[in-house]
Enzyme design. Sequence first.
Site, PDB file in Angstrom:
ATOM      1  N   HIS A 152      39.997  69.255  -6.446  1.00  0.00           N
ATOM      2  CA  HIS A 152      39.971  70.555  -7.093  1.00  0.00           C
ATOM      3  C   HIS A 152      38.693  70.666  -7.910  1.00  0.00           C
ATOM      4  O   HIS A 152      38.350  69.779  -8.683  1.00  0.00           O
ATOM      5  CB  HIS A 152      41.209  70.682  -7.995  1.00  0.00           C
ATOM      6  CG  HIS A 152      41.211  71.884  -8.863  1.00  0.00           C
ATOM      7  ND1 HIS A 152      41.276  71.806 -10.247  1.00  0.00           N
ATOM      8  CD2 HIS A 152      41.156  73.202  -8.572  1.00  0.00           C
ATOM      9  CE1 HIS A 152      41.269  73.013 -10.767  1.00  0.00           C
ATOM     10  NE2 HIS A 152      41.198  73.886  -9.764  1.00  0.00           N
ATOM     11  N   HIS A 198      32.245  77.161 -13.288  1.00  0.00           N
ATOM     12  CA  HIS A 198      33.643  77.039 -13.678  1.00  0.00           C
ATOM     13  C   HIS A 198      34.036  78.264 -14.498  1.00  0.00           C
ATOM     14  O   HIS A 198      33.771  78.318 -15.696  1.00  0.00           O
ATOM     15  CB  HIS A 198      33.833  75.768 -14.498  1.00  0.00           C
ATOM     16  CG  HIS A 198      35.247  75.335 -14.631  1.00  0.00           C
ATOM     17  ND1 HIS A 198      36.233  76.150 -15.134  1.00  0.00           N
ATOM     18  CD2 HIS A 198      35.865  74.165 -14.316  1.00  0.00           C
ATOM     19  CE1 HIS A 198      37.375  75.504 -15.143  1.00  0.00           C
ATOM     20  NE2 HIS A 198      37.192  74.300 -14.655  1.00  0.00           N
TER      21      HIS A 198
END
Length: 453
Positions: A152, A198
């Site tokens: 992930h 992110h």
Amino acid sequence: MAPLKRIAGLLWLLSLRAGPALCQNAQNADDHSVDNAANADDVTILTGTRPDATKYSTGSPSGSYQTPSSRITIATSSLPTDLGPLTASYTYTSELNTVTYLTGSPSTTASGNGTASSTSTAPPRPTNTRPCNNYPELCARKYSNITHIGCHNSPFVRAGSAAANQQFPTVDQLNDGVRFLQAQMQWPVNGTTPHLCHTSCDLLDAGPLTNWLRQVRDWVAAHPYDVVTLLLGNGNYSNPEKYVRAIEDSGIKQFVYTPSVVPMAVDDWPTLGQMILSGQRVVMFLDYMANQTAYPWLMDQFSQMWESPFDPVDTAFPCTVQRPPDLKPEEARRRLYMMNHNLNVEVSLLGQAILVPAVSQLNVTNGVEGVGSLGMAANNCRTDWGRAPNILNVDYYNFGSFPGSVFEVAAMMNNVSFERRPCCGPEANAGLKVEVVRSFVWMGLAWMGWMLV
């Protein structure tokens, strides 16, 4: 944007106070516990309460899921139908190395005139000992019938940062056995090329998409018996044509798999061996806004793969379909599926709630067995859906019951024998290289001794 910058600043201060995040001695398999007291200097521990899971049950734009009303034929598959013996064929030269690829020679069959037929006796085919994605048994299995470990937010690595999801860079992940890489794309403010960011490029920017894909391309080129899957998150919901140039500039497109039909059902996928022999060894998904009519190789994720709840905060890890929403069970069984097993906790910074990896529970979360473990959740999914998950998507894959225990769980799902090896990261891989060199040295000395006798 200002609050995000302040959050980024606080996370950076946390990283400076915490020191190197998640430092793990790969040579000592017994000293790997993520413990608040023993490893306070090694791990960024953020305390917080586990939030109500329903708060994070959406998070995707409405109307963004594609539901094809019929299957579209893209092309006639050129994949080999019979592996036959594997022999060296042609080469590819990259900037760093030259790699030899493979070809197969099919068995020969002679047929009669319609009233009678005869089949020539083919010579015995050799037992395959060449591993495909680390196991010889996987060569003859369909891509859709294999469980892989996924990272992930694969490129989001930063020592001490609470915003990171992995300890080791992507190349180390691949060297250790990860075969599914997920990454989020964003456009920096006033930027002209997509970056891997992110949530926001102010929070964590892992650099241009092209640079990361070039690293994956070089690894794939150097490992001709491996199939790698990439899931690109379209964070800005941009038209896919905006990403095509960045992908092509990386050089990875020459390895990308082009499906024969859209959408691909589980029975439509080729075997790993067929993909390896064809050279199409990178499967590339885009989560939102994919256009497979224009770019058939950039596959729409949710018409071909569903996900269990993402950003999970429930240690029960229910194996239910969250994306795409309202998917009927009979349709779900015809698609690949990804089990999200990256446990999160909620923390509050400047009055804003954010989710971060629950690093203090990694040994349990990535463990082989026990409540909340990867092994437990994978077994539950297999029971619920009649087949194992295709992807076990985790944070900090190197932690667990022992370093790299997530790979034992994948082996259990694939029904193959797991051999524990040194893991994980550059030190472990360097140790393996040293052992290989040492073995060759001893073999050479033994041969010299035999010659001198």
